[in-house]
Design an enzyme around this catalytic site. Sequence first.
Site, PDB file in Angstrom:
ATOM      1  N   GLU A  99     -83.239 -53.537 -70.526  1.00 57.83           N
ATOM      2  CA  GLU A  99     -83.667 -53.699 -69.128  1.00 57.83           C
ATOM      3  C   GLU A  99     -85.188 -53.843 -69.058  1.00 57.83           C
ATOM      4  OE1 GLU A  99     -82.096 -53.890 -66.295  1.00 57.83           O
ATOM      5  OE2 GLU A  99     -80.066 -53.166 -66.713  1.00 57.83           O
ATOM      6  N   ASP A 141     -83.751 -59.878 -65.032  1.00 60.19           N
ATOM      7  CA  ASP A 141     -82.758 -58.786 -65.058  1.00 60.19           C
ATOM      8  C   ASP A 141     -81.373 -59.362 -65.319  1.00 60.19           C
ATOM      9  OD1 ASP A 141     -81.421 -56.423 -64.760  1.00 60.19           O
ATOM     10  OD2 ASP A 141     -81.735 -56.266 -62.620  1.00 60.19           O
ATOM     11  N   HIS A 171     -76.549 -56.243 -69.931  1.00 61.65           N
ATOM     12  CA  HIS A 171     -75.540 -56.809 -69.029  1.00 61.65           C
ATOM     13  C   HIS A 171     -75.832 -58.278 -68.757  1.00 61.65           C
ATOM     14  CE1 HIS A 171     -78.112 -56.710 -65.330  1.00 61.65           C
ATOM     15  NE2 HIS A 171     -78.662 -55.668 -65.921  1.00 61.65           N
ATOM     16  N   ASP A 188     -74.205 -59.755 -66.143  1.00 65.38           N
ATOM     17  CA  ASP A 188     -74.011 -60.006 -64.705  1.00 65.38           C
ATOM     18  C   ASP A 188     -75.352 -59.984 -63.971  1.00 65.38           C
ATOM     19  OD1 ASP A 188     -73.963 -57.135 -65.229  1.00 65.38           O
ATOM     20  OD2 ASP A 188     -73.429 -56.859 -63.128  1.00 65.38           O
ATOM     21  N   GLU A 203     -73.032 -54.299 -64.423  1.00 65.95           N
ATOM     22  CA  GLU A 203     -74.053 -53.254 -64.308  1.00 65.95           C
ATOM     23  C   GLU A 203     -74.577 -53.211 -62.883  1.00 65.95           C
ATOM     24  OE1 GLU A 203     -78.080 -51.382 -64.404  1.00 65.95           O
ATOM     25  OE2 GLU A 203     -77.513 -53.356 -63.733  1.00 65.95           O
ATOM     26  N   GLU A 204     -74.619 -54.362 -62.233  1.00 67.56           N
ATOM     27  CA  GLU A 204     -75.293 -54.471 -60.937  1.00 67.56           C
ATOM     28  C   GLU A 204     -74.447 -53.959 -59.770  1.00 67.56           C
ATOM     29  OE1 GLU A 204     -78.277 -55.041 -60.688  1.00 67.56           O
ATOM     30  OE2 GLU A 204     -78.985 -56.433 -62.210  1.00 67.56           O
TER      31      GLU A 204
END
Length: 390
Positions: free
Chosen positions: A172, A109, A76, A78, A143-144
Site C-alpha cells: 500500500e 492504490d 489488492h 480491486d 480490500e476497498e
Amino acid sequence: MDTGSDVTDLLARLVRCASVTPVSDGALDVVESALVPLGFACERLTFSGGGSYPVENLFATREGSRPGPHLLFAGHTDVVPPGDEGAWTHPPFAAAIADGRMFGRGTVDMKSGIAAFCTALARLVAEGQLDRGRVSLAITNDEEADAVNGTARLMEWAKAQGHRFDFAVVGEPSSRESVGDSIKIGRRGSFTGRVIVEGIQGHVAYPERAANPLPVLAAIATALDAPLDTGSAHFPPSNLEIVSIDVGNPVSNVIPARGTLVFNVRFNDRWTGETLAEEIERRLASVPQGRCRSRFEIAGAVSRCFLCPAEDAAPLLAAITAETGHMPELSTGGGTSDARFIAPYCPVSELGLRGEGMHQVDESVPLADLERLTRLYARVIDHILAGGRP
Ligand SMILES: [Zn+2]
C-alpha cells in the site's frame, strides 16, 4: 502499446482491467501471467459467505534452491469506482501516459505496488538472484469494500496449507515526500461501544415514581471521557470519543425509560480489546446509578492494535536505507488496511508509493516513482531472503 519499460507495461495491463470491487475483470489473470514464467505456483481461490459477496483471490509461491526466510507480499487488485468519468482528463481505465505519469484508477492504490513487486521478482530471477528462501504473494480483489472474503480468508487458507511466513510486506502507499521515506509498522486498534442505561419512565411532575437515565448517562460520559494513557513509543495516546447520547424522547413532560450512549475508541499497544473493555466496566461501576441499571456492550468487531517488532523490521529498514540513503520514518498513522489481517500470522509492514491522488479523479503515478519502487522492492526482497545479511 509497448511503453518501453517492463514495470510500466505490466502496470498498464493491470490498469486496463476495470477491477472495481469485487469484479476482478482479468486483473488476477495479469498477475498470474507475470508470475508463472518466473516459476511461481499459482492458485486461484474464490471465497464466499460471511454475509458478503464471493471474491476471487490469488496465492502464488516460489521456493529457491537454498534455504532461507519466507517473505510474503500482500496487495489488492480491486479499485474504488472512478466516479464521474467525464471529470477525468484521461479515461480511468486507459492507462494513458502524459507528462511522465501514468493515469488511471488504481495507479496509486495499489496496482503500482503489485506491478513493481512482480517486476522486481522478474529482474531478480533474470539475474539469478532469487535462489534463497521462499517468496509468496497473497493478492485479493476485495480490500476497498467489505474485505470479508479477501486477505483474511487467504491467510487462514495459507496457514491451513502449512505456510509459515517470516515477514510480510503490504504494498500500500506508505511514503510521504519520496518513495521509501516512510513505512507503516502498525495501526491502532478500534471498536465501537454502547452503554445502555435502563431507568423508569414517568411524568416529570412525579420524579419520585421514575428513574431518569439522563443524569446517569451524563455522569458515565464524564467518567468515560477521562484520558486512557499518555501514548507509547510508536503510538499517540489512546482516545475514547463519545459520538452519541440518545433517549429518543420527543416530548418535554416525560422522563424517558432508557438511554444509549455510543462511543468509538482508538487504542494503542498498551491495550487489547479485552483490557479496554475491563477498564470501561470499571469506570461504569464508579458511577452512582440510583435506581437505574446500565450495561456495556461492544458493537461489531474489535480491530486489534498491532506493531511490527523492531528486530523483525531490521532487515527491511536496512534494505530501504541502502537503497534510498535514508532511514525511513516509522509510522502507525492513517486508515485501516489489510495488514491487520496479516499481523496475527507474522510481522508486517507497509511499503509503497506516495499516497497522493489515491481514490481521486485523475489518479496517476509518476513513472520515475514506479521505477524507484521497483528497485526498492528488488533490494528488499534480496535483503530479506538473505536473512538481513547485506
Ligand atoms: Zn489500497
